[in-house]
Design a protein around this motif. Structure first.
Motif, PDB file in Angstrom:
ATOM      1  N   MET A 165       0.641  10.241   0.055  1.00 54.96           N
ATOM      2  CA  MET A 165      -0.194   9.314  -0.716  1.00 54.96           C
ATOM      3  C   MET A 165      -0.764   9.986  -1.945  1.00 54.96           C
TER       4      MET A 165
ATOM      5  N   ARG B 135      -0.122   8.672  -5.750  1.00 50.79           N
ATOM      6  CA  ARG B 135      -1.215   8.417  -6.691  1.00 50.79           C
ATOM      7  C   ARG B 135      -1.030   9.240  -7.973  1.00 50.79           C
TER       8      ARG B 135
ATOM      9  N   LEU C 171       0.260   0.044  -3.773  1.00 51.25           N
ATOM     10  CA  LEU C 171      -0.125   1.395  -3.354  1.00 51.25           C
ATOM     11  C   LEU C 171      -1.060   1.350  -2.143  1.00 51.25           C
TER      12      LEU C 171
ATOM     13  N   GLU D 179      -0.878   3.072   1.545  1.00 51.07           N
ATOM     14  CA  GLU D 179      -2.028   3.809   2.069  1.00 51.07           C
ATOM     15  C   GLU D 179      -2.373   3.319   3.476  1.00 51.07           C
TER      16      GLU D 179
ATOM     17  N   LEU E  96       0.207   4.652   5.962  1.00 51.10           N
ATOM     18  CA  LEU E  96       0.060   6.077   6.257  1.00 51.10           C
ATOM     19  C   LEU E  96      -1.214   6.363   7.045  1.00 51.10           C
TER      20      LEU E  96
END
Length: 828
Positions: free
Chosen positions: A389, A393, A430, A434, A437
Motif C-alpha cells: 500500500m 500511494r 486506492l 487498502e 490489505l
C-alpha cells in the motif's frame, strides 16, 4: 446601528463587490483586517484606556494575528494583562469593550492571559501557546507587550519539541478524521488534509524550528496553493453568509460559473483543487517529519539499523529513501520500479530530492513503458510485498502510476456526483485496495470471515490489479463502466505482459464486480433461483472467492460507514449460498452433447462436471482428449508440465479402487507438496485426475530425469504395477507439527446435495501426505471417491469429496465413525 457597525458594514459591502469582480482574496483580507483593527483600537481607547492606562494590551492572535480575516471568520483576541481585573470599574470597562466589538457585527473569540500564562506550557491547552506564535500588537501597554516578546524566544527554545509533538499528533488525528486523503468529493477546505489548516501547521513549524538545524521555508513554494484556497474560502463565506468551509456539490457548480474562473467544467476545476491540496498535504507531512526528532534512543537504534538496508542503487537515511545516482532514471527507467519495490519491501518514504528527480524523469519512464513490456513481473512482485500500500500511494502521489498506466489519468481526481460515494474515483480505488490489505493484518477477537477467505485465493496481486481496473471505465465515454473497464483492460493487460490465463480472471472480475452487490440489493436470498444465479454468474468456486473479496473491498471503500454489520452479514450469506450451489453442481451438473468440437473431444467430455468447461481452456481440453486416446491404447495417459513456479500433472485412466489415494501418495513419496487437485469421471468410466504441486527441494528442476521418473512411477501406480505403500515406506518422515494447534480441523457431511453421493467437506491445516491419508480412510472404509476438489492456500487445506459406498450414499449412522477417523488424520 452604532458608528462602528456602520463603518464595518460599508467596508464589508465594498470588499464583497470587489471580490465578485476579481475573485481575489488578498484585498478582502487586507481591508477586513484593517477595518477590524480600527474597531478594536478605537474600542480599547474609549473603553479601557481611561481606567487601565497601563498593565493591559490587546493582541491579535490566530487567523486575525496572521491578517487572514475571511468574510465571516472569528476575531481571535488576546487581552494581555499584568493581573486580572479586580475593581468593579475595570470589570465594567472590559464588558463595555467586548460589547462594542460585538455590536460592530464581529464574532469575537477572546481570552485574558498574563505573560506567565503565555510563556508556560499547559498540556491541557497547548492551542493557546500555538496561537501566540501568530500574535500581533494592536493597542495598550507596549511595555507589557515587550515583556512577552522578550520571554517568548526562550519559551519556544525550551518547549519547542513538546509543541512540535503536539502539533504532529493533532495534525495526524485531524487527518485521520478524513481518512488521511485529500480526495473527498465534498472536501472541507479548512480542516481537511491539504486544506488551510495544513498551511497554518507549516507556518507554525517554521516558527518553532531550530534555525541551527532546520532552515526550511516551504511556505514560499505553496504561494499558488495558498492563493487558490484563500480565493475559494472567500467565495464560500460570501455565498453562504457564514463561516462555511465545506465545498459542496452546489458550491462547486456555482463557483465554476463565476466570471473570474477559467476552468470550463467542474471536473477540470476540481482536478486543479486536488492538485493544490495534494501538494499542501504532502508538504505538511514532510515538514512534520523534518521537525520531529526521535522520541527515544530505541527509535534511533531502529533508524540506525534501517540505514543498513542501503544497496548500490539506494541509500537509507532517517527512514528516507534516496537514489544514489538519480540521473540514472533517464538511462534506466526500470530503476523507478526497483525503487518502488524497495519501498514495498521495507515501508520507507522517498526523500524529497529523490521524489523530485523521479517526477522529472516521468516523461522518459512513460515513453519506455508505453511499448509492450513485462511490467506485470514488477507489479505482481510489488503487490505481494508487506508494504504494497505504501508503494501504491507513492506511485500515485508522484505521478508514476499514471506514467506506467496512462489510462489511470481517466479517473485521476475524477468526481462522480452522488451522495453515496465520499471519494474521487481514483482515491476510492486506492481505498478498496487498502481495505483488502487490512484483512491481512492481525485482528482482535473473532477472526473476520473475509480475512480467512483471503487466505484461500491463489493470487493476491491479481485481485489487487482487478481492483485497480474495476472502476477505470468510469473515465471512458460508454454508459456501462464495467464493460468499458474490460475494453480498456484488454489493452492494458496486453501491454504490461500479463499471461492470458491471468488476464481472463482479471477481466472477469472487472466485468462482474457489481454482481454480488446487485444480488444483495435486489434478490431474495432465500429463493433457490438466487443460488443458481450466483453460481451461473460466478462460474467457479475460485472465481466466487475473488468476487466476494472484491465486493467486500469495493463496498467498504465507498465511505467509512458503507460496510455496516448488516451489509457484511448479507455479503457473507451471498458467498455461502453461491459456494453451496457450486459445490452441489460438482456432482449434479454434467456435460452433455457438445457442438463445435471434434468428435473425439466431445466423446471424452461427455459426463464430466460442467465445472470442467469453466476451468479449462480449449487447448487443455484437447490435450486431455489426446491423453484419453493414449489411455485407451496403453491403459494410462499422463503428462507433467511446469507452469508459473508450480508443477501440473494430468492423468487419465480407467477407474479402479484406491486410484486417487495411490496417485496422491506417489506425489507425496517424491517429497512434493500438493496444493490443488481435482478428480472427475466421464460417461466412458475414465478418470481425469489433475494435480498441482510444488517442489520445495527443487529436485525436479535440478534433476530433469526425476520428472521423467515421477511420470513413469505414476503410470505404473495407476496400472497397479507398483504398490504406493512401498514407495511411502522409504519416504523421509516429516517434522512433527507444533503441539500448538493453529487451525482447528472440521469435517462436514451433506447427504442432500447429491442424489447418489455423500458430500464431505474437510478443512484442516495442511501437512505432507494429508490428501493421501484422507483418501486412504475412504478406501479402507469401502468408499469410492466420485468427485474431488482440493485447494490449499496459506497452509490451510480445503477439500471437497463426493463419496459413495456400493454405488449409494453413506448411511447417516456410519458418518460419526468416519468423522472420527478423518479428524484423527487431520490432527495427527
Amino acid at each position: 446601528m452604532n458608528a462602528a457597525n456602520q463603518l464595518y458594514n460599508v467596508a464589508f459591502e465594498k470588499i464583497k463587490d470587489q471580490y465578485f469582480s476579481t475573485g481575489e482574496a488578498i484585498p478582502v483580507l487586507e481591508v477586513r483586517t484593517r477595518v477590524v483593527d480600527s474597531i478594536v483600537e478605537n474600542a480599547f481607547r474609549d473603553a479601557l484606556t481611561p481606567v487601565w492606562p497601563t498593565g493591559l494590551a490587546a493582541l491579535a492572535v490566530g487567523g486575525y494575528g496572521r491578517k487572514e480575516l475571511f468574510p465571516f471568520s472569528d476575531v481571535d483576541l488576546l487581552l494581555l494583562m499584568e493581573a486580572p481585573p479586580e475593581t468593579k470599574e475595570r470589570k465594567e470597562a472590559l464588558s463595555l469593550f467586548l460589547k462594542t466589538i460585538w455590536d460592530a457585527g464581529l464574532r469575537l473569540s477572546h481570552s485574558l492571559r498574563t505573560v506567565a500564562d503565555c510563556t508556560e506550557l499547559n498540556p491541557q491547552n497547548v492551542e493557546l501557546n500555538i496561537s501566540i506564535l501568530d500574535q500581533r500588537f494592536l493597542a495598550g501597554d507596549s511595555v507589557l507587550y515587550s515583556k512577552l516578546t522578550t520571554k517568548l524566544p526562550k519559551f519556544i527554545a525550551t518547549e519547542r519539541q513538546s509543541m512540535i509533538r503536539h502539533l504532529g499528533q493533532a495534525t495526524r488525528t485531524r487527518h485521520d478524521k478524513f481518512h488521511d486523503t485529500v480526495y473527498h468529493l465534498e472536501p472541507n477546505i479548512k480542516e481537511g488534509p491539504g486544506g488551510l489548516r495544513d498551511l497554518h501547521v507549516i507556518g507554525w513549524l517554521h516558527k518553532l524550528r531550530d534555525p541551527q538545524k532546520n532552515n526550511f521555508d516551504y511556505l514560499s513554494e505553496l504561494n499558488q496553493a495558498q492563493a487558490f484556497l484563500h480565493n475559494l474560502r472567500c467565495y464560500l463565506h460570501f455565498s453562504a453568509v457564514r463561516d462555511q468551509n465545506l465545498l459542496t456539490f452546489d458550491a462547486q457548480e456555482e463557483y465554476v460559473e463565476q466570471p473570474f474562473i477559467e476552468s470550463p467544467t467542474v471536473a477540470s476545476w476540481m482536478r486543479e483543487y486536488f492538485l493544490h491540496a495534494r501538494k499542501v498535504h504532502r508538504t505538511t507531512l514532510q515538514v512534520l517529519e523534518i521537525c520531529e526528532t526521535p522520541a527515544s534512543g530505541l527509535l534511533s537504534q531502529f533508524r540506525e539499523w534501517r540505514s543498513r538496508l542501503s544497496n548500490s542503487e539506494m541509500s537509507v537515511s532517517r527512514d528516507r529513501l534516496l537514489l544514489r545516482s538519480p540521473q540514472q532514471l533517464e538511462s534506466d527507467p526500470e530503476l523507478a520500479l526497483r525503487l518502488i519495490r524497495f519501498i514495498a519491501r521495507h515501508g520507507l518514504t522517498l526523500a524529497p530530492d529523490s521524489e523530485r528527480r523521479l517526477k522529472e524523469a516521468l516523461p522518459t519512464i512513460e515513453t519506455y513503458f508505453s511499448q509492450p513490456h513485462q511490467l506485470w513481473n514488477y507489479l505482481q512482485e510489488i503487490f505481494a510485498l508487506p508494504h504494497a500500500m505504501a508503494a501504491l500511494r507513492t506511485m500515485n502521489e508522484t505521478g508514476l502510476f499514471a506514467a506506467l498506466l496512462p489510462e489511470w489519468r481517466l479517473i485521476d481526481g475524477m468526481v462522480m456526483r452522488d451522495f453515496y460515494h465520499r471519494y474521487t474515483v481514483d482515491e476510492h480505488t486506492l481505498i478498496t485496495i487498502e481495505n483488502l490489505l487490512q484483512l491481512k493484518k492481525p485482528q482482535q477477537g473473532t477472526r473476520h470471515h473475509f480475512a480467512e477467505l483471503l487466505e484461500e485465493i491463489d493470487s493476491l496481486p491479481l485481485l489487487i490489479f482487478a481492483l485497480v481496473l474495476h472502476d477505470i471505465g468510469k473515465g471512458a465515454e460508454g454508459d456501462n463502466h464495467s464493460l468499458e473497464g474490460v475494453r480498456l483492460g484488454h489493452t492494458i493487460l496486453d501491454r504490461i505482459g500479463m499471461p492470458a490465463e491471468q488476464q481472463d480472471l482479471v477481466l472477469f472480475l472487472v466485468e462482474r464486480h457489481l454482481e454480488l452487490s446487485s444480488v444483495m440489493n435486489s434478490r431474495d436470498l432465500s429463493d433457490p433461483t438466487t443460488a443458481l444465479h450466483i453460481a451461473q454468474r460466478s462460474g467457479t468456486i475460485e472465481q466466487l472467492r475473488y468476487l466476494a473479496l472484491l465486493t467486500y473491498s469495493d463496498i467498504s471503500g465507498v465511505n467509512p460507514t458503507a460496510m455496516t454489520p448488516w451489509r457484511l452479514d448479507q455479503l457473507w450469506r451471498v458467498y455461502i449460498i453461491g459456494h453451496r450451489e457450486l459445490t452441489r453442481e460438482l456432482d449434479t451438473d454434467r456435460i452433455t452433447a457438445q457442438e463445435g468440437v471434434a468428435p473425439n473431444v466431445a466423446a471424452f467430455m461427455e459426463g464430466l462436471p460442467v465445472r470442467y468447461l469453466r476451468t479449462h481452456s480449449r487447448e487443455q481440453i484437447e490435450d486431455h482428449a489426446h491423453l484419453a486416446e493414449k489411455s485407451s491404447e496403453i491403459g494410462v495417459g499422463a503428462d507433467i508440465q511446469k507452469e508459473s513456479g508450480v508443477w501440473r500433472l494430468s492423468l487419465i485412466t480407467r477407474d479402479r479402487p484406491n486410484l486417487f489415494s495411490a496417485i496422491a501418495g506417489t506425489i507425496a513419496a517424491f517429497g512434493l507438496n500438493i496444493v490443488k487437485a481435482e478428480a472427475f469421471s466421464n460417461s466412458r468410466g475414465e478418470i481425469v485426475d489433475a494435480f498441482t504441486f510444488t517442489d520445495p527441494g527443487r529436485n525436479l528442476e535440478l534433476n530433469p530425469s526425476e520428472a521423467d521418473r515421477l511420470k513413469v512411477t505414476l503410470e505404473r501406480v495407476a496400472l497397479g504395477k507398483t504398490d504406493v505403500r512401498t514407495l511411502l515406506a522409504g519416504r523421509k518422515r516429516a517434522t512433527p507439527p507444533s503441539t500448538r494447534e493453529r487451525l482447528r480441523p472440521s469435517v462436514e457431511f451433506d447427504n442432500e446435495a447429491s442424489g447418489h453421493a455423500t458430500l464431505i467437506e474437510i478443512m484442516a491445516e495442511d501437512k505432507p501426505g494429508l490428501l493421501y491419508e484422507l483418501a486412504t480412510v475412504f478406501s479402507e472404509t469401502g468408499c469410492n471417491i466420485e468427485v474431488v476438489l482440493i485447494d490449499t492456500e496459506a497452509h490451510k487445506a480445503l477439500d471437497v469429496f463426493y463419496v459413495t459406498r456400493d454405488g449409494a450414499k453413506i448411511v447417516d449412522s456410519e458418518l460419526s465413525a468416519m468423522e472420527e477417523r478423518l479428524l484423527a488424520v487431520c490432527r495427527s
